[in-house]
Design an enzyme around this catalytic site. Structure first.
Site, mmCIF file in Angstrom:
data_model
loop_
_atom_site.group_PDB
_atom_site.id
_atom_site.type_symbol
_atom_site.label_atom_id
_atom_site.label_comp_id
_atom_site.label_asym_id
_atom_site.label_seq_id
_atom_site.Cartn_x
_atom_site.Cartn_y
_atom_site.Cartn_z
ATOM 1 N N TYR A 1 40.117 47.724 36.036
ATOM 2 C CA TYR A 1 39.511 46.457 35.618
ATOM 3 C C TYR A 1 38.211 46.656 34.831
ATOM 4 O O TYR A 1 37.392 45.724 34.745
ATOM 5 C CB TYR A 1 39.268 45.565 36.835
ATOM 6 C CG TYR A 1 40.516 44.826 37.316
ATOM 7 C CD1 TYR A 1 41.196 43.931 36.483
ATOM 8 C CD2 TYR A 1 41.007 45.009 38.599
ATOM 9 C CE1 TYR A 1 42.319 43.249 36.917
ATOM 10 C CE2 TYR A 1 42.134 44.326 39.048
ATOM 11 C CZ TYR A 1 42.781 43.448 38.201
ATOM 12 O OH TYR A 1 43.895 42.768 38.631
ATOM 13 N N LYS B 1 49.721 41.965 44.254
ATOM 14 C CA LYS B 1 48.358 42.139 44.762
ATOM 15 C C LYS B 1 48.310 42.073 46.299
ATOM 16 O O LYS B 1 49.259 41.619 46.946
ATOM 17 C CB LYS B 1 47.451 41.079 44.120
ATOM 18 C CG LYS B 1 47.296 41.258 42.596
ATOM 19 C CD LYS B 1 46.249 40.299 42.043
ATOM 20 C CE LYS B 1 46.083 40.487 40.533
ATOM 21 N NZ LYS B 1 45.018 39.611 39.987
ATOM 22 N N THR C 1 45.980 32.115 35.390
ATOM 23 C CA THR C 1 45.147 32.897 36.321
ATOM 24 C C THR C 1 44.785 32.079 37.558
ATOM 25 O O THR C 1 44.865 32.576 38.687
ATOM 26 C CB THR C 1 43.849 33.335 35.603
ATOM 27 O OG1 THR C 1 44.206 33.992 34.377
ATOM 28 C CG2 THR C 1 43.018 34.263 36.472
ATOM 29 N N PHE D 1 32.494 38.178 38.761
ATOM 30 C CA PHE D 1 33.433 38.363 39.862
ATOM 31 C C PHE D 1 33.917 39.804 40.010
ATOM 32 O O PHE D 1 34.756 40.096 40.871
ATOM 33 C CB PHE D 1 34.627 37.410 39.700
ATOM 34 C CG PHE D 1 35.406 37.581 38.407
ATOM 35 C CD1 PHE D 1 36.328 38.611 38.247
ATOM 36 C CD2 PHE D 1 35.214 36.694 37.354
ATOM 37 C CE1 PHE D 1 37.049 38.762 37.076
ATOM 38 C CE2 PHE D 1 35.929 36.851 36.164
ATOM 39 C CZ PHE D 1 36.850 37.892 36.032
ATOM 40 N N GLU E 1 48.078 50.740 30.844
ATOM 41 C CA GLU E 1 48.152 50.468 32.284
ATOM 42 C C GLU E 1 49.299 51.236 32.938
ATOM 43 O O GLU E 1 49.163 51.738 34.061
ATOM 44 C CB GLU E 1 48.270 48.953 32.515
ATOM 45 C CG GLU E 1 46.994 48.224 32.094
ATOM 46 C CD GLU E 1 47.075 46.701 32.176
ATOM 47 O OE1 GLU E 1 48.149 46.148 32.520
ATOM 48 O OE2 GLU E 1 46.037 46.067 31.914
ATOM 49 N N ARG F 1 54.040 37.323 31.661
ATOM 50 C CA ARG F 1 52.910 36.378 31.691
ATOM 51 C C ARG F 1 53.420 34.955 31.954
ATOM 52 O O ARG F 1 52.787 34.192 32.680
ATOM 53 C CB ARG F 1 52.141 36.409 30.363
ATOM 54 C CG ARG F 1 51.444 37.722 30.029
ATOM 55 C CD ARG F 1 50.265 38.077 30.882
ATOM 56 N NE ARG F 1 49.229 37.081 30.932
ATOM 57 C CZ ARG F 1 48.018 37.300 31.484
ATOM 58 N NH1 ARG F 1 47.712 38.492 32.007
ATOM 59 N NH2 ARG F 1 47.129 36.351 31.523
ATOM 60 N N ASN G 1 45.485 35.959 43.490
ATOM 61 C CA ASN G 1 46.525 35.238 42.756
ATOM 62 C C ASN G 1 47.832 36.025 42.631
ATOM 63 O O ASN G 1 48.603 35.825 41.709
ATOM 64 C CB ASN G 1 45.992 34.773 41.391
ATOM 65 C CG ASN G 1 45.523 35.918 40.531
ATOM 66 O OD1 ASN G 1 45.673 37.088 40.891
ATOM 67 N ND2 ASN G 1 44.979 35.601 39.375
ATOM 68 N N HIS H 1 49.512 40.719 38.946
ATOM 69 C CA HIS H 1 48.881 41.101 37.674
ATOM 70 C C HIS H 1 49.985 41.351 36.661
ATOM 71 O O HIS H 1 51.037 41.887 37.008
ATOM 72 C CB HIS H 1 48.068 42.389 37.830
ATOM 73 C CG HIS H 1 47.716 43.022 36.507
ATOM 74 N ND1 HIS H 1 46.610 42.635 35.786
ATOM 75 C CD2 HIS H 1 48.360 43.953 35.753
ATOM 76 C CE1 HIS H 1 46.587 43.331 34.642
ATOM 77 N NE2 HIS H 1 47.635 44.135 34.608
HETATM 78 P P1 IDP Z 1 44.819 37.508 34.386
HETATM 79 O O1 IDP Z 1 45.099 38.294 35.666
HETATM 80 O O2 IDP Z 1 45.508 36.174 34.384
HETATM 81 O O3 IDP Z 1 45.090 38.313 33.135
HETATM 82 P P2 IDP Z 1 41.965 37.984 33.931
HETATM 83 O O4 IDP Z 1 41.043 37.034 33.235
HETATM 84 O O5 IDP Z 1 42.374 39.213 33.205
HETATM 85 O O6 IDP Z 1 43.253 37.131 34.398
HETATM 86 O O7 IDP Z 1 41.253 38.366 35.309
HETATM 87 C C1 IDP Z 1 41.710 39.473 36.068
HETATM 88 C C2 IDP Z 1 41.734 39.061 37.525
HETATM 89 O O8 IDP Z 1 40.398 38.799 37.962
HETATM 90 C C3 IDP Z 1 42.474 37.763 37.834
HETATM 91 O O9 IDP Z 1 43.874 37.916 37.955
HETATM 92 C C4 IDP Z 1 41.848 37.356 39.148
HETATM 93 O O10 IDP Z 1 42.360 38.130 40.253
HETATM 94 C C5 IDP Z 1 40.393 37.744 38.916
HETATM 95 N N1 IDP Z 1 39.610 36.633 38.365
HETATM 96 C C6 IDP Z 1 39.652 36.118 37.103
HETATM 97 N N2 IDP Z 1 38.793 35.101 36.938
HETATM 98 C C7 IDP Z 1 38.158 34.960 38.145
HETATM 99 C C8 IDP Z 1 37.138 34.070 38.619
HETATM 100 O O11 IDP Z 1 36.637 33.198 37.902
HETATM 101 N N3 IDP Z 1 36.763 34.241 39.927
HETATM 102 C C9 IDP Z 1 37.296 35.196 40.754
HETATM 103 N N4 IDP Z 1 38.247 36.055 40.331
HETATM 104 C C10 IDP Z 1 38.680 35.936 39.043
HETATM 105 MG MG MG Z 2 44.139 40.054 32.497
#
Ligand code: IDP
Ligand code: MG
Length: 140
Positions: A51, A11, A93, A59, A128, A87, A114, A117
């Site tokens: 997304y 990212k 996350t 968010f 994807e 994963r 973070n 992905h």
């Molecule tokens: P993942 O990347 O661990 O699969 P997802 O729930 O699919 O997590 O969320 C996709 C992306 O959205 C996350 O990697 C993160 O960048 C962002 N995200 C998820 N939850 C939040 C939140 O509560 N606040 C801000 N960004 C979030």
């Molecule tokens: Mg995800």
């Protein structure tokens, strides 16, 4: 265990800090091979499409802005049980919840920024991978 494929993104928070190699090394050390890789600037349309599953989440707008804020590196990874392996090495996350030694614990700045992905299922991995790569760009 079968050799399978998954999709990864390094990212913008990670590319900005010159961590493409650092993240990739952790993926490789976890037993995953990079069989396709390209650095791109994601368009708003691409980020919204990628997304789309999160479009009702509060968010979503911030996430699209973040994912288009700088270059990303999209990758196809191959290895035994690749989706789960990726994963596992990525971690939770929210980096505050991520286990020691994971990519997100090591590098992530926040729950949004973070660093990585990873697809959450084999089905989504296929979708994807097709979203970003032509078959001839993948050399396994
Ligand atoms: P993942 O990347 O661990 O699969 P997802 O729930 O699919 O997590 O969320 C996709 C992306 O959205 C996350 O990697 C993160 O960048 C962002 N995200 C998820 N939850 C939040 C939140 O509560 N606040 C801000 N960004 C979030
Ligand atoms: Mg995800």
């Amino acid at each position: 265990m079968a050799v399978t494929r998954t999709f990864s993104i390094i990212k913008p928070d990670a590319t900005r800090r010159n961590l493409t190699g650092g993240v990739t090394r952790m993926l490789e050390e976890a037993g995953l091979c990079v069989i396709a890789s390209k650095r791109i600037q994601m368009s708003r349309q691409q980020a919204e499409g990628f997304y789309a599953v999160h479009k009702e989440r509060p968010f979503f707008g911030d996430l699209v802005a973040f994912m288009t804020s700088g270059p990303v590196v999209v990758q196809v990874l191959e290895g035994e049980d690749a989706v789960k392996r990726n994963r596992d090495i990525m971690g939770a996350t929210n980096p505050a919840d991520a286990a020691e030694g994971t990519i997100r614990k090591t590098y992530a700045e926040s729950i949004e920024a973070n660093s990585a992905h990873g697809s959450d299922s084999e089905e989504n991995a296929k979708i994807e991978i097709d979203f970003f790569f032509k078959p001839e760009e993948i050399v396994g």
